[in-house]
Design a protein around this motif. Structure first.
Motif, PDB file in Angstrom:
ATOM      1  N   UNK A  15     -29.123 -73.602 -17.939  1.00  0.00           N
ATOM      2  CA  UNK A  15     -28.630 -74.451 -16.975  1.00  0.00           C
ATOM      3  C   UNK A  15     -28.211 -75.762 -17.459  1.00  0.00           C
ATOM      4  N   UNK A  16     -29.214 -76.415 -18.342  1.00  0.00           N
ATOM      5  CA  UNK A  16     -28.800 -77.592 -19.177  1.00  0.00           C
ATOM      6  C   UNK A  16     -27.496 -77.463 -20.048  1.00  0.00           C
ATOM      7  N   UNK A  17     -27.238 -76.447 -20.717  1.00  0.00           N
ATOM      8  CA  UNK A  17     -25.876 -76.370 -21.654  1.00  0.00           C
ATOM      9  C   UNK A  17     -24.748 -76.452 -20.587  1.00  0.00           C
ATOM     10  N   UNK A  18     -24.706 -75.739 -19.442  1.00  0.00           N
ATOM     11  CA  UNK A  18     -23.720 -75.863 -18.530  1.00  0.00           C
ATOM     12  C   UNK A  18     -23.246 -77.238 -18.174  1.00  0.00           C
ATOM     13  N   UNK A  19     -24.444 -77.869 -17.536  1.00  0.00           N
ATOM     14  CA  UNK A  19     -24.169 -79.408 -17.264  1.00  0.00           C
ATOM     15  C   UNK A  19     -23.655 -80.071 -18.489  1.00  0.00           C
ATOM     16  N   UNK A  20     -24.148 -79.871 -19.723  1.00  0.00           N
ATOM     17  CA  UNK A  20     -23.559 -80.659 -20.835  1.00  0.00           C
ATOM     18  C   UNK A  20     -21.970 -80.250 -20.936  1.00  0.00           C
ATOM     19  N   UNK A  21     -21.626 -79.083 -20.726  1.00  0.00           N
ATOM     20  CA  UNK A  21     -20.173 -78.580 -20.869  1.00  0.00           C
ATOM     21  C   UNK A  21     -19.433 -79.448 -19.937  1.00  0.00           C
ATOM     22  N   UNK A  22     -19.893 -79.360 -18.421  1.00  0.00           N
ATOM     23  CA  UNK A  22     -19.306 -80.053 -17.656  1.00  0.00           C
ATOM     24  C   UNK A  22     -19.305 -81.678 -17.792  1.00  0.00           C
ATOM     25  N   UNK A  23     -20.047 -82.198 -18.550  1.00  0.00           N
ATOM     26  CA  UNK A  23     -20.124 -83.794 -18.823  1.00  0.00           C
ATOM     27  C   UNK A  23     -19.119 -83.631 -19.990  1.00  0.00           C
ATOM     28  N   UNK A  24     -18.955 -82.916 -20.821  1.00  0.00           N
ATOM     29  CA  UNK A  24     -17.696 -82.898 -21.814  1.00  0.00           C
ATOM     30  C   UNK A  24     -16.405 -83.120 -21.164  1.00  0.00           C
ATOM     31  N   UNK A  25     -16.265 -82.249 -20.137  1.00  0.00           N
ATOM     32  CA  UNK A  25     -15.081 -82.088 -19.303  1.00  0.00           C
ATOM     33  C   UNK A  25     -14.637 -83.553 -18.623  1.00  0.00           C
ATOM     34  N   UNK A  26     -15.716 -84.378 -18.373  1.00  0.00           N
ATOM     35  CA  UNK A  26     -15.670 -85.867 -17.964  1.00  0.00           C
ATOM     36  C   UNK A  26     -15.421 -86.623 -19.083  1.00  0.00           C
ATOM     37  N   UNK A  27     -15.259 -86.328 -20.337  1.00  0.00           N
ATOM     38  CA  UNK A  27     -15.313 -87.151 -21.398  1.00  0.00           C
ATOM     39  C   UNK A  27     -16.515 -87.660 -22.230  1.00  0.00           C
ATOM     40  N   UNK A  28     -17.540 -86.996 -21.710  1.00  0.00           N
ATOM     41  CA  UNK A  28     -18.834 -87.420 -22.552  1.00  0.00           C
ATOM     42  C   UNK A  28     -19.068 -86.434 -23.820  1.00  0.00           C
ATOM     43  N   UNK A  29     -19.797 -86.926 -24.706  1.00  0.00           N
ATOM     44  CA  UNK A  29     -20.305 -86.212 -25.913  1.00  0.00           C
ATOM     45  C   UNK A  29     -19.044 -85.425 -26.492  1.00  0.00           C
ATOM     46  N   UNK A  30     -17.870 -86.305 -26.606  1.00  0.00           N
ATOM     47  CA  UNK A  30     -16.629 -85.703 -27.370  1.00  0.00           C
ATOM     48  C   UNK A  30     -17.064 -85.522 -28.802  1.00  0.00           C
TER      49      UNK A  30
END
Length: 212
Positions: free
Chosen positions: A138-153
């Motif tokens: 669940x945490x990994x999926x959230x991180x991946x979505x954050x990356x789609x918003x430009x975070x953690x490039x």
């Protein structure tokens, strides 16, 4: 309810009674002092009865471990409706810390003790860790979505998830073991104790926000 159903319900009820008694003894006296004999005495049954439901003490603590993860997942699941993944990430961290502070006995069994894993390795054929895996995914999926918003490039989402988990885990562990309050007291930091966790968490969030 027929006789068979009554027996099954009694078995479920007694198993839960054993788990709750073990949790109470563990919270009061620690793991080493929580013996099968003491658990049996606490619920008014013989040690032999305990062994009808659990292989050994580690089996009981693995059941506590599982129950804790169910509680944690139930806190996380409603956050799935939070559309902004970064806001969801912050909410996950805050919920994780709140869970630890509110349920220190469960948190210790889930994340601070090796005994549940000893049971897992000795008695479970595949030796997977389904409880932890579901929460971490669940945490990994959230991180991946954050990356789609430009975070953690340009960072592996698995590593970012591990870093995020490590940060809130460290904060939660320091809080429930009273280390945080001790260092704040020794260093005479200008922080109100009741606001300490929120203040540190805000610093953590600021760090995350800088990763965009």
């Amino acid at each position: 309810m027929n006789t068979k159903s009554k027996k099954e319900q009694h078995k479920v009820d007694l198993r839960q009674v054993i788990i709750e008694a073990a949790k109470k003894l563990f919270s009061e006296d620690g793991y080493q002092a929580t013996s099968i004999r003491r658990i049996a005495k606490a619920i008014g049954y013989s040690p032999t009865t305990i062994y009808l439901y659990f292989k050994d003490k580690n089996d009981i603590f693995y059941a506590l471990h599982q129950a804790g993860f169910i509680m944690l997942r139930n806190r996380f699941l409603p956050l799935a409706v939070v559309e902004d993944p970064f806001e969801r990430l912050k909410a996950l961290g805050k919920n994780y810390i709140d869970f630890a502070v509110q349920n220190p006995e469960y948190y210790a069994v889930m994340f601070l003790m090796s005994e549940p894993f000893q049971y897992l390795e000795n008695h479970c054929v595949d030796q997977d860790w389904p409880e932890g895996e579901r929460v971490f995914e669940f945490l990994e999926g959230t991180i991946q979505e954050c990356q789609g918003k430009g975070y953690f490039k340009d960072q592996a989402y698995e590593m970012v998830a591990l870093q995020a988990w490590s940060s809130v885990h460290g904060l939660a562990t320091l809080a429930i073991t009273k280390h945080l309050l001790k260092i704040v007291d020794i260093k005479e930091m200008p922080v109100v104790p009741e606001q300490l966790l929120d203040a540190i968490f805000d610093v953590y969030v600021s760090f995350l926000e800088g990763k965009k």
